[in-house]
Design an enzyme around this catalytic site. Sequence first.
Site, PDB file in Angstrom:
ATOM      1  N   GLY A 159       2.726  -3.703  11.494  1.00 12.15           N
ATOM      2  CA  GLY A 159       1.957  -4.000  10.294  1.00 12.15           C
ATOM      3  C   GLY A 159       1.862  -2.841   9.325  1.00 12.15           C
ATOM      4  O   GLY A 159       2.843  -2.126   9.073  1.00 12.15           O
ATOM      5  N   ILE A 183       0.817  -1.216   0.000  1.00 13.97           N
ATOM      6  CA  ILE A 183       0.000   0.000   0.000  1.00 13.97           C
ATOM      7  C   ILE A 183       0.851   1.265   0.000  1.00 13.97           C
ATOM      8  O   ILE A 183       0.436   2.292  -0.523  1.00 13.97           O
ATOM      9  CB  ILE A 183      -1.032   0.007   1.151  1.00 13.97           C
ATOM     10  CG1 ILE A 183      -2.105   1.058   0.869  1.00 13.97           C
ATOM     11  CG2 ILE A 183      -0.353   0.199   2.503  1.00 13.97           C
ATOM     12  CD1 ILE A 183      -3.389   0.865   1.611  1.00 13.97           C
ATOM     13  N   ASP A 243       0.337   0.013   9.638  1.00 18.23           N
ATOM     14  CA  ASP A 243       0.564   1.286  10.327  1.00 18.23           C
ATOM     15  C   ASP A 243       2.060   1.623  10.365  1.00 18.23           C
ATOM     16  O   ASP A 243       2.476   2.724   9.976  1.00 18.23           O
ATOM     17  CB  ASP A 243      -0.013   1.197  11.740  1.00 18.23           C
ATOM     18  CG  ASP A 243      -0.126   2.532  12.449  1.00 18.23           C
ATOM     19  OD1 ASP A 243       0.005   3.585  11.801  1.00 18.23           O
ATOM     20  OD2 ASP A 243      -0.358   2.505  13.672  1.00 18.23           O
ATOM     21  N   SER A 291      -7.960  -4.453   9.947  1.00 19.19           N
ATOM     22  CA  SER A 291      -8.178  -5.292  11.148  1.00 19.19           C
ATOM     23  C   SER A 291      -7.846  -6.771  10.981  1.00 19.19           C
ATOM     24  O   SER A 291      -8.026  -7.536  11.924  1.00 19.19           O
ATOM     25  CB  SER A 291      -9.610  -5.158  11.687  1.00 19.19           C
ATOM     26  OG  SER A 291      -9.767  -3.955  12.377  1.00 19.19           O
ATOM     27  N   THR A 292      -7.352  -7.201   9.824  1.00 16.46           N
ATOM     28  CA  THR A 292      -7.127  -8.638   9.628  1.00 16.46           C
ATOM     29  C   THR A 292      -5.714  -9.088   9.992  1.00 16.46           C
ATOM     30  O   THR A 292      -5.423 -10.271   9.937  1.00 16.46           O
ATOM     31  CB  THR A 292      -7.438  -9.064   8.179  1.00 16.46           C
ATOM     32  OG1 THR A 292      -6.615  -8.311   7.283  1.00 16.46           O
ATOM     33  CG2 THR A 292      -8.895  -8.841   7.851  1.00 16.46           C
ATOM     34  N   GLY A 293      -4.856  -8.153  10.382  1.00 18.86           N
ATOM     35  CA  GLY A 293      -3.503  -8.515  10.814  1.00 18.86           C
ATOM     36  C   GLY A 293      -3.485  -8.763  12.309  1.00 18.86           C
ATOM     37  O   GLY A 293      -4.139  -9.680  12.802  1.00 18.86           O
ATOM     38  N   TYR A 321      -4.976  -7.383  14.599  1.00 13.15           N
ATOM     39  CA  TYR A 321      -6.284  -7.253  15.265  1.00 13.15           C
ATOM     40  C   TYR A 321      -7.151  -8.500  15.076  1.00 13.15           C
ATOM     41  O   TYR A 321      -8.242  -8.588  15.620  1.00 13.15           O
ATOM     42  CB  TYR A 321      -7.016  -6.002  14.786  1.00 13.15           C
ATOM     43  CG  TYR A 321      -6.459  -4.708  15.346  1.00 13.15           C
ATOM     44  CD1 TYR A 321      -5.307  -4.664  16.122  1.00 13.15           C
ATOM     45  CD2 TYR A 321      -7.100  -3.513  15.099  1.00 13.15           C
ATOM     46  CE1 TYR A 321      -4.812  -3.477  16.634  1.00 13.15           C
ATOM     47  CE2 TYR A 321      -6.620  -2.313  15.604  1.00 13.15           C
ATOM     48  CZ  TYR A 321      -5.470  -2.303  16.365  1.00 13.15           C
ATOM     49  OH  TYR A 321      -4.995  -1.120  16.872  1.00 13.15           O
TER      50      TYR A 321
END
Length: 183
Positions: A38, A17, A40, A130-132, A134
Amino acid sequence: MEVIINNNTLALVLGDITKQTTEAIVNAANGTLMGGGGVDGAIHRAAGKKLLEACKQVRQNQLNGEHLPTGEAVITKGYELPAKFVIHTVGPVWSGDKKGKDALLANCYKNSLRLAVDHHLTSISFPSISTGVYHFPIDKAAEIAMKTIVAFLQEKSFGKVVMTLFSEKDYETYAAKLRDILA
């Protein structure tokens, strides 16, 4: 995979990304906006130190020193990224009480898209929010993301939305959900 919805483009791509050239990229941030792991952490590293300073200003000026609430979104410049802007949103953590988590995740996409519209942007790239770390289940997250984005594009004249997926497995999951929704 690329589809046209109401003269808008929705593309699924496999990649990084931080390399996207859309006007904005979305950061799956934590509530502090101070960077993390991740997506972020990768966005903060690629954007340079000015992004952290901008996030501190947002917390001080817009959030009165508080954390960004889950499902909400704020915008900063992109600094050293190819994207001109970063839209930061906090996804839900999949643990404990699962009640309301689907709506919070949908709000991440809705509020990021609304913020893009408010800033007159016509292209945005999302990660799989949220799939990492989290731990939101990828099948459920993909369905929520695709339904939310498709509904938005059916109602608005926007431009281009890109889902930038990190793994082949994630890409296949999102592509399958998108095909199901459009069927």
